[in-house]
Design a protein around this motif. Sequence first.
Motif, PDB file in Angstrom:
ATOM      1  N   GLU A 121       0.833  -1.213   0.000  1.00  0.00           N
ATOM      2  CA  GLU A 121       0.000   0.000   0.000  1.00  0.00           C
ATOM      3  C   GLU A 121       0.860   1.252   0.000  1.00  0.00           C
ATOM      4  OE1 GLU A 121      -3.177   0.120   2.853  1.00  0.00           O
ATOM      5  OE2 GLU A 121      -3.681  -1.978   2.465  1.00  0.00           O
ATOM      6  N   ALA A 122       1.914   1.247   0.805  1.00  0.00           N
ATOM      7  CA  ALA A 122       2.811   2.409   0.846  1.00  0.00           C
ATOM      8  C   ALA A 122       3.563   2.558  -0.472  1.00  0.00           C
ATOM      9  CB  ALA A 122       3.783   2.288   2.017  1.00  0.00           C
ATOM     10  N   GLU A 123       3.967   1.431  -1.072  1.00  0.00           N
ATOM     11  CA  GLU A 123       4.631   1.485  -2.382  1.00  0.00           C
ATOM     12  C   GLU A 123       3.747   2.213  -3.377  1.00  0.00           C
ATOM     13  OE1 GLU A 123       6.351  -2.054  -4.287  1.00  0.00           O
ATOM     14  OE2 GLU A 123       6.353  -2.981  -2.305  1.00  0.00           O
ATOM     15  N   ASP A 124       2.484   1.815  -3.449  1.00  0.00           N
ATOM     16  CA  ASP A 124       1.557   2.439  -4.392  1.00  0.00           C
ATOM     17  C   ASP A 124       1.369   3.920  -4.069  1.00  0.00           C
ATOM     18  OD1 ASP A 124       1.230   0.018  -5.697  1.00  0.00           O
ATOM     19  OD2 ASP A 124      -0.664  -0.473  -4.687  1.00  0.00           O
ATOM     20  N   GLU A 125       1.192   4.224  -2.787  1.00  0.00           N
ATOM     21  CA  GLU A 125       0.976   5.611  -2.365  1.00  0.00           C
ATOM     22  C   GLU A 125       2.166   6.496  -2.761  1.00  0.00           C
ATOM     23  OE1 GLU A 125       0.838   8.230   1.766  1.00  0.00           O
ATOM     24  OE2 GLU A 125       0.473   6.056   1.877  1.00  0.00           O
TER      25      GLU A 125
END
Length: 182
Positions: A121-125
């Motif tokens: 999720e953080a990668e995408d964000e």
Amino acid sequence: MRSWIARRTLRAFARRYGYDVSYMEMMLNVSPAAFFKFAPLMKAAAHREAVPIEATFAAKIVGALAEDCGPCTQLVVDMALEAGMPRDQIEAVLRRDPRAMNEATTLGFRFADAVVRRAAEAEDEFRDAVRAQWGQKGVIDLTLALQMGRMFPMVKAGLGYAKECRRVTVSGHNVDVVKQAA
């Protein structure tokens, strides 16, 4: 002739940065074919097209820290200083202190950290934030900076030359490095 030039280049690099290149010299001596396939990656490691110096070196430092306990991280720190990254920004990345980072450093750091931790999720964000700030070229820049920063310490370790741990300094000042969040 090509090997002679490569040896001179490695020795000049070693002198310039105070860095032990014996793992690359061994590769050149034992398997020149492997060395000359590996050598172009040094050029790829220097790629930067769209992002500021601070973001690039934040990602490189995160990558080096993920795989190294000193000498390769020190090399990246010295290169960051040489490229003009402010000392306080380098120290903030080494300490994992986003509050002390400027916007570019923070974004480069957070993107690289999310990828290293495989935090989907953080990668995408942060990938989306990088893309919004610097476009798809920025995503490419930071991905290469991060992964090239990881590759050299891993090759060094794989060849049996990553035996030294040492304190990281920024302009002669010892920094307490934090390898991962508490």
